[in-house]
Design a protein around this motif. Structure first.
Motif, PDB file in Angstrom:
ATOM      1  N   MET A   9       0.828  -1.202   0.000  1.00  0.00           N
ATOM      2  CA  MET A   9       0.000   0.000   0.000  1.00  0.00           C
ATOM      3  C   MET A   9       0.863   1.254   0.000  1.00  0.00           C
ATOM      4  N   SER A  10       1.965   1.243   0.724  1.00  0.00           N
ATOM      5  CA  SER A  10       2.839   2.422   0.738  1.00  0.00           C
ATOM      6  C   SER A  10       3.447   2.670  -0.640  1.00  0.00           C
ATOM      7  N   ILE A  11       3.790   1.606  -1.348  1.00  0.00           N
ATOM      8  CA  ILE A  11       4.327   1.744  -2.703  1.00  0.00           C
ATOM      9  C   ILE A  11       3.246   2.273  -3.646  1.00  0.00           C
ATOM     10  N   ILE A  12       2.055   1.713  -3.551  1.00  0.00           N
ATOM     11  CA  ILE A  12       0.941   2.164  -4.394  1.00  0.00           C
ATOM     12  C   ILE A  12       0.623   3.625  -4.120  1.00  0.00           C
ATOM     13  N   GLU A  13       0.546   4.007  -2.846  1.00  0.00           N
ATOM     14  CA  GLU A  13       0.244   5.398  -2.500  1.00  0.00           C
ATOM     15  C   GLU A  13       1.310   6.358  -3.034  1.00  0.00           C
ATOM     16  N   ARG A  14       2.566   5.957  -2.967  1.00  0.00           N
ATOM     17  CA  ARG A  14       3.638   6.800  -3.491  1.00  0.00           C
ATOM     18  C   ARG A  14       3.482   7.013  -4.995  1.00  0.00           C
ATOM     19  N   LEU A  15       3.163   5.945  -5.723  1.00  0.00           N
ATOM     20  CA  LEU A  15       2.955   6.061  -7.169  1.00  0.00           C
ATOM     21  C   LEU A  15       1.732   6.918  -7.494  1.00  0.00           C
ATOM     22  N   GLU A  18       2.456  10.570  -7.166  1.00  0.00           N
ATOM     23  CA  GLU A  18       3.217  11.098  -8.303  1.00  0.00           C
ATOM     24  C   GLU A  18       2.306  11.429  -9.486  1.00  0.00           C
ATOM     25  N   VAL A  19       1.304  10.592  -9.716  1.00  0.00           N
ATOM     26  CA  VAL A  19       0.406  10.754 -10.861  1.00  0.00           C
ATOM     27  C   VAL A  19      -0.732  11.731 -10.552  1.00  0.00           C
ATOM     28  N   GLU A  20      -1.171  11.773  -9.318  1.00  0.00           N
ATOM     29  CA  GLU A  20      -2.268  12.632  -8.855  1.00  0.00           C
ATOM     30  C   GLU A  20      -3.559  12.434  -9.658  1.00  0.00           C
ATOM     31  N   PRO A  21      -4.092  11.203  -9.700  1.00  0.00           N
ATOM     32  CA  PRO A  21      -5.337  10.975 -10.441  1.00  0.00           C
ATOM     33  C   PRO A  21      -6.539  11.580  -9.706  1.00  0.00           C
ATOM     34  N   ASN A  22      -7.569  11.918 -10.459  1.00  0.00           N
ATOM     35  CA  ASN A  22      -8.809  12.413  -9.868  1.00  0.00           C
ATOM     36  C   ASN A  22      -9.704  11.274  -9.409  1.00  0.00           C
ATOM     37  N   SER A  23      -9.488  10.096 -10.000  1.00  0.00           N
ATOM     38  CA  SER A  23     -10.322   8.950  -9.660  1.00  0.00           C
ATOM     39  C   SER A  23      -9.517   7.665  -9.787  1.00  0.00           C
ATOM     40  N   ILE A  24     -10.041   6.638  -9.116  1.00  0.00           N
ATOM     41  CA  ILE A  24      -9.385   5.326  -9.140  1.00  0.00           C
ATOM     42  C   ILE A  24     -10.453   4.263  -9.353  1.00  0.00           C
TER      43      ILE A  24
END
Length: 71
Positions: A9-15, A18-24
């Motif tokens: 989760m920490s790796i995913i959150e870091r990525l 970086e991308v700053e998506p509006n939605s997932i």
């Protein structure tokens, strides 16, 4: 979350930071453990086909108006 899940989760959150998506969109959201983190500050849609896991995920996300689950 297990230590291994917390590391993932920490790796995913870091990525994501970086991308700053509006939605997932999360396919195979399971019981929503990651969904709680992924839905911070963005729209979240999780798909989970298993009825029991889906119900648990919905309960976890009940306080997040920007997050929803579909089955």
């Amino acid at each position: 979350m297990s230590p291994a899940a917390m590391l993932r989760m920490s790796i995913i959150e870091r990525l994501i930071d970086e991308v700053e998506p509006n939605s997932i969109l999360e396919v195979g959201a399971g019981m929503g453990a990651a969904a709680w983190h992924l839905s911070k500050g963005r729209e979240y849609l999780g798909y989970e086909p298993d009825a029991e896991a889906f119900a648990t995920a919905q309960e976890r996300l009940a306080g997040r108006p920007n997050a929803r689950m579909v089955q």
